[in-house]
Design a protein around this motif. Structure first.
Motif, PDB file in Angstrom:
ATOM      1  N   SER A  24      52.547  54.251  35.593  1.00  0.00           N
ATOM      2  CA  SER A  24      51.989  52.963  35.157  1.00  0.00           C
ATOM      3  C   SER A  24      52.012  51.959  36.300  1.00  0.00           C
ATOM      4  N   TYR A  25      53.075  51.956  37.064  1.00  0.00           N
ATOM      5  CA  TYR A  25      53.202  51.052  38.204  1.00  0.00           C
ATOM      6  C   TYR A  25      52.104  51.332  39.232  1.00  0.00           C
ATOM      7  N   VAL A  26      51.923  52.591  39.588  1.00  0.00           N
ATOM      8  CA  VAL A  26      50.907  52.970  40.571  1.00  0.00           C
ATOM      9  C   VAL A  26      49.504  52.637  40.054  1.00  0.00           C
ATOM     10  N   LEU A  27      49.244  52.915  38.798  1.00  0.00           N
ATOM     11  CA  LEU A  27      47.928  52.603  38.242  1.00  0.00           C
ATOM     12  C   LEU A  27      47.679  51.095  38.224  1.00  0.00           C
ATOM     13  N   ARG A  28      48.700  50.319  37.967  1.00  0.00           N
ATOM     14  CA  ARG A  28      48.530  48.862  38.011  1.00  0.00           C
ATOM     15  C   ARG A  28      48.233  48.393  39.438  1.00  0.00           C
ATOM     16  N   MET A  29      48.886  49.001  40.429  1.00  0.00           N
ATOM     17  CA  MET A  29      48.565  48.657  41.826  1.00  0.00           C
ATOM     18  C   MET A  29      47.108  48.998  42.133  1.00  0.00           C
ATOM     19  N   PHE A  30      46.677  50.176  41.699  1.00  0.00           N
ATOM     20  CA  PHE A  30      45.275  50.574  41.854  1.00  0.00           C
ATOM     21  C   PHE A  30      44.376  49.554  41.166  1.00  0.00           C
ATOM     22  N   GLY A  31      44.771  49.135  39.971  1.00  0.00           N
ATOM     23  CA  GLY A  31      43.968  48.188  39.206  1.00  0.00           C
ATOM     24  C   GLY A  31      43.801  46.859  39.916  1.00  0.00           C
ATOM     25  N   VAL A  32      44.871  46.336  40.464  1.00  0.00           N
ATOM     26  CA  VAL A  32      44.796  45.063  41.179  1.00  0.00           C
ATOM     27  C   VAL A  32      43.859  45.191  42.372  1.00  0.00           C
ATOM     28  N   ARG A  33      44.039  46.258  43.149  1.00  0.00           N
ATOM     29  CA  ARG A  33      43.179  46.495  44.317  1.00  0.00           C
ATOM     30  C   ARG A  33      41.719  46.551  43.891  1.00  0.00           C
ATOM     31  N   THR A  34      41.456  47.286  42.842  1.00  0.00           N
ATOM     32  CA  THR A  34      40.090  47.529  42.415  1.00  0.00           C
ATOM     33  C   THR A  34      39.450  46.263  41.850  1.00  0.00           C
ATOM     34  N   VAL A  35      40.208  45.468  41.119  1.00  0.00           N
ATOM     35  CA  VAL A  35      39.685  44.196  40.607  1.00  0.00           C
ATOM     36  C   VAL A  35      39.332  43.265  41.766  1.00  0.00           C
ATOM     37  N   PHE A  36      40.195  43.179  42.757  1.00  0.00           N
ATOM     38  CA  PHE A  36      39.924  42.294  43.890  1.00  0.00           C
ATOM     39  C   PHE A  36      38.697  42.724  44.678  1.00  0.00           C
ATOM     40  N   ILE A  37      38.545  44.029  44.929  1.00  0.00           N
ATOM     41  CA  ILE A  37      37.376  44.438  45.712  1.00  0.00           C
ATOM     42  C   ILE A  37      36.095  44.352  44.877  1.00  0.00           C
ATOM     43  N   GLY A  38      36.210  44.444  43.561  1.00  0.00           N
ATOM     44  CA  GLY A  38      35.041  44.241  42.703  1.00  0.00           C
ATOM     45  C   GLY A  38      34.641  42.777  42.652  1.00  0.00           C
ATOM     46  N   ALA A  39      35.623  41.909  42.497  1.00  0.00           N
ATOM     47  CA  ALA A  39      35.344  40.474  42.445  1.00  0.00           C
ATOM     48  C   ALA A  39      34.767  39.986  43.775  1.00  0.00           C
ATOM     49  N   GLU A  40      35.249  40.566  44.858  1.00  0.00           N
ATOM     50  CA  GLU A  40      34.748  40.188  46.175  1.00  0.00           C
ATOM     51  C   GLU A  40      33.233  40.358  46.263  1.00  0.00           C
TER      52      GLU A  40
END
Length: 126
Positions: free
Chosen positions: A43-59
């Motif tokens: 869950s921790y690793v997936l949340r890290m992936f999620g944060v990364r992915t949200v930021f690069i999508g929002a960018e």
């Protein structure tokens, strides 16, 4: 809307959907990958992936400067290509079930294609 813009916004949408899912519902994403969603480390690793992915999508949605958009797309190509290769490797090593590995590889490969289409040079710009 031209093909480049369509690819850019499609990629942003895919990133945001996958990122928010991993961030807010990591257990669901883990189960979709064929993993035990109750493992706290996963869950921790997936949340890290999620944060990364949200930021690069929002960018991709927020950037206006063509040079910065082009840079984000180049970085995205590398990020998604490494994701695709990681999914292939995880499938070959048995770390992901074959179907989950194929799905993850397909998603990342589509993302690579979208970064390439979105980054196509404009006609007449050499």
């Amino acid at each position: 809307m031209n093909a480049r813009s369509f690819a850019r916004y499609s990629l942003a949408g895919i990133r945001l959907v996958n990122g928010v899912a991993a961030l807010l519902a990591p257990q669901v994403v883990a189960r979709r990958l064929g993993a035990d969603g109750t493992q706290p480390a996963l869950s921790y690793v997936l949340r890290m992936f999620g944060v990364r992915t949200v930021f690069i999508g929002a960018e991709l949605l927020l950037l206006q400067d063509p040079a910065r958009i082009a840079r984000a797309l180049r970085v995205g190509t590398v990020v998604h290509a490494s994701d695709a290769l990681s999914a292939v490797a995880a499938g070959r090593c048995g770390m992901l079930a074959p179907r989950a590995a194929a799905t993850a590889t397909a998603i990342s490969t589509v993302n690579v294609a979208l970064t390439l289409v979105a980054g196509w040079p404009r006609r007449g710009t050499g």
